[in-house]
Design an enzyme around this catalytic site. Structure first.
Site, mmCIF file in Angstrom:
data_model
loop_
_atom_site.group_PDB
_atom_site.id
_atom_site.type_symbol
_atom_site.label_atom_id
_atom_site.label_comp_id
_atom_site.label_asym_id
_atom_site.label_seq_id
_atom_site.Cartn_x
_atom_site.Cartn_y
_atom_site.Cartn_z
ATOM 1 N N ARG A 144 0.829 -1.208 0.000
ATOM 2 C CA ARG A 144 0.000 0.000 0.000
ATOM 3 C C ARG A 144 0.860 1.253 0.000
ATOM 4 N NH1 ARG A 144 -4.753 -2.127 4.196
ATOM 5 N NH2 ARG A 144 -6.020 -3.094 2.555
ATOM 6 N N TYR A 162 -5.808 0.097 -6.529
ATOM 7 C CA TYR A 162 -4.888 -0.941 -6.082
ATOM 8 C C TYR A 162 -4.881 -1.119 -4.559
ATOM 9 C CZ TYR A 162 -2.172 -2.108 -10.319
ATOM 10 O OH TYR A 162 -1.752 -2.583 -11.525
ATOM 11 N N GLU A 163 -4.659 -2.364 -4.131
ATOM 12 C CA GLU A 163 -4.406 -2.713 -2.725
ATOM 13 C C GLU A 163 -5.460 -2.167 -1.772
ATOM 14 O OE1 GLU A 163 -2.309 -4.867 -2.360
ATOM 15 O OE2 GLU A 163 -1.108 -4.673 -4.172
ATOM 16 N N GLY A 164 -6.716 -2.273 -2.169
ATOM 17 C CA GLY A 164 -7.801 -1.713 -1.378
ATOM 18 C C GLY A 164 -8.097 -0.306 -1.836
#
Length: 607
Positions: free
Chosen positions: A302, A456-458
């Protein structure tokens, strides 16, 4: 054309976030010196400028092709990856025990900014590999480490992260991939994974997939998920790639941007390879504890995605500035030359460019501060805050404080910075005018590439929820107020400065911090009262309010830690032109929940 801003990167790293002072104190060991840091940054800049930038655009132009499950990347990319790994760049933060250089994450992040500015699509591959290294180093068995870590650290092999399924995006409780124990310590993996970055490519001769799946007797929900290592080729006893595993790339997505990065649909266990159906995998960590292992990989991922926002913003700013200095249009009051003025002399264009530069610098500082907090949550020997609990109380308190700081900053770094990446790239198109809307200038490519990072990534909405629901309660609510106190010290120093060039920077930062404190306390009160819906409704504006306030404080500190009129002017511009938004954001936090609920019940229903 992009040129790595080494001076800005080095100043932010060393002085704005405190890396230089920690280096002088020997926090990172005797082997790392200021001269070494400068040499690494200079060489990374040379590689980015001379080798990555010239062919980075090939990825956007050529994209990738897939045939019979094999992916071919853009012209020159596989050779670029070979040169990049030969330069030791993949190993810069890797564990020394397995061939890495063991350098601080802060320094690795500064270097990664240059790679991502040169080409986000290319840089996504090593970003995932670095995450796989961390997950395997912390949670993998000694046997798995011995087989895979050295090759992943060097970049000889690459890693992936396999979470998402068609029915299970951010809600991993809906995950259906299966893992059946064979009885010899291995498992047979079955299922489909989508949106797998560099799930298949031609950079290396093996790819190591980290895959979330369920055991037959696993409990429902996220508590029943395990993590498995599934290589494309099963290594022989000598470590070389051996038999093909039963995993294949079914297809690649046709995307808005990052065309050079293959985004793959992966099929595990359809019987195409091997003596029987099922991709052979090995358990990482404990059964049904896969999310714990995966989040080791995801948290730093993240942060690295946040850095992608910084990187594309820097590239967009440079491109827009270059165009504005060359493009002539109309007359400008400050133009003394003949004929039409370069558009950089028009006040509105200058406002756009300064906004781009200031927002980029603010986001950079937040990301670097997060990385520095992660580094400081380890002692000089790499012991984490968890391991320090058995040591001296002072050391344990310090490492715990820094670990909480890193946890607090991670969702802000990811969401605020990636939003800024999109905003700055979008403004860059506006500076270009009509030429920004065509592909010739490259401004459009930057916006297309930037748009994936907030997902991306949440998604960034999930990051805001994480900030409010999980990070504000850290240390019984003290962690966030300790950080705000540190920001206030930066603001006070700017306010006490006698430099006329600071204008009203200190005063405006003080008001923004007052607003942030009020919004924070209001959210904490809602959480304590069980009013979760009100807190969730305020999460996204609160995260932006936090990012703007912290960014303004870091810019002021940057100006205080160096004799540079440009940094002082930028801090003042940010405070007097951009920071006012925080007051409106506070109002949205405190007053927006009821109207959001009413509108959702009535306006959406009538649509």
């Amino acid at each position: 054309m992009y040129r790595a801003p080494v001076s800005d990167i080095a100043h932010t790293l060393k002085y704005t976030v405190g890396f230089g002072a920690a280096l002088e104190d020997g926090r990172f060991g005797d082997e790392i010196s200021d001269d070494l840091v400068d040499a690494i940054l200079d060489e990374a800049a040379r590689f980015a400028n001379e080798e990555m930038v010239p062919i980075g655009w090939h990825g956007d132009r050529d994209g990738v092709t897939v045939k019979d499950g094999e992916v071919t990347t853009a012209e020159g990319w596989a050779d670029l990856y070979r040169r990049w790994t030969e330069g030791g760049w993949n190993a810069i933060t890797g564990p020394e025990e397995f061939g890495g250089q063991g350098l601080p994450l802060s320094l690795g992040l500064a270097v990664s900014e240059m790679w991502n500015s040169a080409s986000i699509g290319f840089s996504l591959c090593p970003t995932l590999t670095m995450g796989a290294v961390e997950a395997l180093e912390i949670h993998g068995s000694d046997e798995l480490k011995a087989t895979y870590l050295a090759k992943l650290v060097s970049g000889e092999w690459t890693g992936t992260m396999n979470l998402t399924e068609p029915q299970a995006g951010s809600d991993l409780a809906a995950l259906k991939a299966k893992a059946e124990p064979v009885g010899d310590g291995t498992y047979r993996i079955f299922g489909q994974k989508i949106f797998i970055t560099f799930g298949e490519h031609d950079f290396t001769d093996n790819i190591v997939h980290l895959v979330l799946a369920r055991l037959p007797d696993a409990p429902a929900g996220t508590r029943g998920i395990s993590l498995f290592l599934v290589p494309k080729f099963i290594p022989n006893e000598d470590g070389a790639p051996g038999a093909r595993n039963d995993v294949i790339c079914h297809s690649v997505e046709h995307k808005l941007g990052i065309h050079g990065s293959p985004t793959c649909t992966m099929i595990y266990g359809d019987g195409k390879f091997g003596d029987q159906p099922g991709a052979i995998g090995w358990l990482i960590g404990e059964e049904n504890r896969g999310l714990n292992c995966m989040f080791t990989m995801m948290n730093n991922a993240r942060l690295l995605v946040g850095l992608e926002g910084v990187a594309v913003a820097e590239a967009a700013y440079q491109k827009a500035l270059e165009y504005a200095e060359e493009r002539r249009q109309g007359k400008a009051a400050g133009w003394q030359g003949e004929g039409m003025a370069p558009i950089v002399f028009h006040p509105d264009v200058r406002r756009s460019l300064l906004t781009m530069k200031a927002m980029t610098a603010a986001a950079r500082a937040i990301c670097y501060a997060c990385a520095f907090a992660i580094d400081m949550s380890h002692d000089a020997h790499g012991v984490s805050a968890r391991g320090a609990a058995s040591g001296a109380d002072g050391q344990a308190d310090e490492t715990s404080k820094w670990a909480a700081r890193a946890n607090l900053l991670t969702p802000i770094a990811k969401a605020f910075s990636t939003d800024i990446g999109v905003d700055v790239a979008n403004t860059g198109i506006q500076v270009h005018g009509g030429m920004g809307y065509v592909e010739e200038t490259g401004a459009a490519r930057l916006l297309r590439d930037a748009r994936i990072a907030p997902i991306y990534e949440g998604t960034n909405g999930i990051q805001a929820i994480d900030l409010v629901m999980r990070k504000l309660p850290l240390a019984n609510g003290r962690a966030v107020h300790d950080y705000i106190a540190d920001l206030r010290q930066m603001a006070d120093e700017a306010g006490k400065s006698n430099a006329e060039a600071f204008g009203t920077t200190g005063e405006r930062l003080g008001r923004a911090l007052d607003d942030l404190t009020e919004a924070t306390e209001w959210l904490q009160e809602r959480l304590q009262a069980g009013e979760t819906e009100s807190a969730l409704a305020a999460a996204t504006p609160y995260l932006r309010q936090f990012g703007l306030t912290a960014g303004g404080c870091y810019l002021a500190r940057s100006a205080e830690t160096g004799e540079n009129q440009g940094r002082t002017a930028l801090a003042r511009f940010f405070a007097e032109n951009l920071l006012g938004e925080t007051s409106a954001l506070k109002d949205r936090v405190l007053s927006g929940a009821d109207s959001l609920k009413a509108a959702a019940e009535h306006a959406l229903a009538s649509a």
